[in-house]
Design a protein around this motif. Structure first.
Motif, PDB file in Angstrom:
ATOM      1  N   LEU A  85      12.586   8.612  -0.473  1.00 57.80           N
ATOM      2  CA  LEU A  85      13.328   9.867  -0.397  1.00 57.80           C
ATOM      3  C   LEU A  85      14.419   9.737   0.649  1.00 57.80           C
TER       4      LEU A  85
ATOM      5  N   ARG B 131      16.671  11.686   3.170  1.00 57.73           N
ATOM      6  CA  ARG B 131      16.640  12.961   3.888  1.00 57.73           C
ATOM      7  C   ARG B 131      18.037  13.316   4.361  1.00 57.73           C
TER       8      ARG B 131
ATOM      9  N   LEU C 171      12.988   7.702   3.786  1.00 57.64           N
ATOM     10  CA  LEU C 171      11.554   7.951   3.907  1.00 57.64           C
ATOM     11  C   LEU C 171      10.804   7.223   2.797  1.00 57.64           C
TER      12      LEU C 171
ATOM     13  N   THR D 125       9.650   5.096   7.729  1.00 58.14           N
ATOM     14  CA  THR D 125      11.106   5.192   7.623  1.00 58.14           C
ATOM     15  C   THR D 125      11.659   3.785   7.459  1.00 58.14           C
TER      16      THR D 125
ATOM     17  N   PHE E 243       6.869  13.482  -2.578  1.00 56.60           N
ATOM     18  CA  PHE E 243       7.455  14.446  -1.656  1.00 56.60           C
ATOM     19  C   PHE E 243       8.836  14.862  -2.123  1.00 56.60           C
TER      20      PHE E 243
ATOM     21  N   VAL F  19      12.577  17.257  -0.615  1.00 54.24           N
ATOM     22  CA  VAL F  19      13.285  17.707   0.584  1.00 54.24           C
ATOM     23  C   VAL F  19      14.149  18.911   0.233  1.00 54.24           C
TER      24      VAL F  19
ATOM     25  N   ASN G 193      13.839  19.759   5.604  1.00 47.45           N
ATOM     26  CA  ASN G 193      12.378  19.776   5.657  1.00 47.45           C
ATOM     27  C   ASN G 193      11.810  18.987   4.483  1.00 47.45           C
ATOM     28  N   VAL G 194      10.718  18.277   4.712  1.00 46.06           N
ATOM     29  CA  VAL G 194      10.090  17.454   3.674  1.00 46.06           C
ATOM     30  C   VAL G 194       8.759  18.087   3.278  1.00 46.06           C
ATOM     31  N   TYR G 195       8.528  18.199   1.968  1.00 44.38           N
ATOM     32  CA  TYR G 195       7.290  18.759   1.436  1.00 44.38           C
ATOM     33  C   TYR G 195       6.497  17.632   0.780  1.00 44.38           C
ATOM     34  N   VAL G 196       5.238  17.504   1.166  1.00 43.98           N
ATOM     35  CA  VAL G 196       4.402  16.388   0.723  1.00 43.98           C
ATOM     36  C   VAL G 196       3.286  16.919  -0.173  1.00 43.98           C
TER      37      VAL G 196
ATOM     38  N   LYS H 164       4.152  20.402   4.881  1.00 44.91           N
ATOM     39  CA  LYS H 164       5.574  20.488   5.213  1.00 44.91           C
ATOM     40  C   LYS H 164       5.833  19.747   6.519  1.00 44.91           C
TER      41      LYS H 164
ATOM     42  N   THR I  88      12.109  19.641  10.349  1.00 45.33           N
ATOM     43  CA  THR I  88      13.138  18.766  10.903  1.00 45.33           C
ATOM     44  C   THR I  88      12.831  18.377  12.342  1.00 45.33           C
TER      45      THR I  88
END
Length: 268
Positions: free
Chosen positions: A46, A48, A55, A66, A104, A106, A111-114, A124, A127
């Motif tokens: 992902l 970001r 990510l 990362t 996930f 973004v 913000n990243v949602y898993v 979540k 940042t």
């Protein structure tokens, strides 16, 4: 005879498939992360917004990494989740634990949602690097229950997708063969694009610069057109004053031009 018919059928199928194949050249495939060498199992990647790193989600070991750009075999791969494996812990990202995270997504803010598949919850990562649970945290059960996000239940196989323009998080619930929707918070859907800055926090600066520029242009134009405006303001130049004096009559009713003509006749 049957064998010949089979060969003809295969030939026809091969020709039909080949006729529908369009190969476009100009692309190259390069391996930039070798999981065997790093002892990780990449499952999803992902980008970001606003970050110079990529990510990477390791489904098998329940870790997040990362990866530095530009991507190559020499790219630095750094673990950012807890060194412990399977588990369930919120808080700082460096101490957070996941259980077989599936995918996930973004949002516009970053913000990243898993999709924490093993724990049947949605996590979540803000940042600022804080992990929290936004859906499924109370029940921790497998199912398909809608309603308040904390009471919702999910299957053991689901993925996530963010539609930033609509400010929503979509849950593709494979186990229940359904797509679920979660409304995100408005502050999580803001962007930092140049247009947003102009019409948002930077609006005061833009208007101030515009007003200053207009004043400068007005002063500059005023200086340029001043010589053409002054002669029409009613003020007389010296040459105009002399002409007016010559045109005025004296005490005998004669103008300056009449007096000059009389003197010329007398001299003759």
């Amino acid at each position: 005879m049957a064998s010949l018919f089979s060969w003809i059928t295969l030939f026809v199928l091969f020709c039909s498939v080949s006729s529908e194949l369009i190969l476009e050249e100009g692309y190259t495939v390069t391996t930039v992360i070798d999981g065997h060498k790093l002892n990780i199992n990449p499952h999803s990647v992902l980008a970001r917004p606003g970050s110079s790193d990529l990510l990477l989600l390791d489904f098998s070991n329940s870790h997040l990494y990362t990866v530095s750009f530009p991507l190559s075999n020499e790219s630095e791969v750094k673990r950012i989740s807890s060194e412990e494996k399977l588990g369930y812990r919120d808080g700082k990202l460096g101490l957070a634990r996941f259980n077989k995270p599936r995918s996930f997504a973004v949002d516009g803010k970053g913000n990243v949602y898993v999709a924490d598949r093993g724990n049947h919850v949605i996590r979540k990562i803000s940042t600022s690097g804080t992990v929290s649970t936004i859906a499924g945290g109370l029940s921790k059960a497998i199912g398909k229950k809608d309603g308040p996000a904390q009471n919702a239940t999910f299957a053991d196989d689901f993925e996530l997708a963010v539609v930033a323009e609509r400010c929503i998080l979509l849950v593709v619930d494979h186990g229940s063969q359904s797509v679920r929707l979660i409304d995100l918070k408005p502050e999580d859907c803001t962007t930092t694009s140049p247009s947003a800055q102009i019409f948002g926090l930077g609006a005061v600066t833009v208007w101030t610069l515009g007003l200053g520029l207009s004043c400068f242009l007005g002063l500059f134009v005023g200086i340029l057109v001043r010589p053409y405006i002054i002669p029409h303001t009613g003020r007389l130049h010296p040459h105009q004053i002399q002409q007016e004096r010559e045109a005025l009559p004296d005490q005998f009713g004669e103008t300056s031009s009449d007096t000059l003509l009389w003197h010329q006749k007398r001299n003759c």
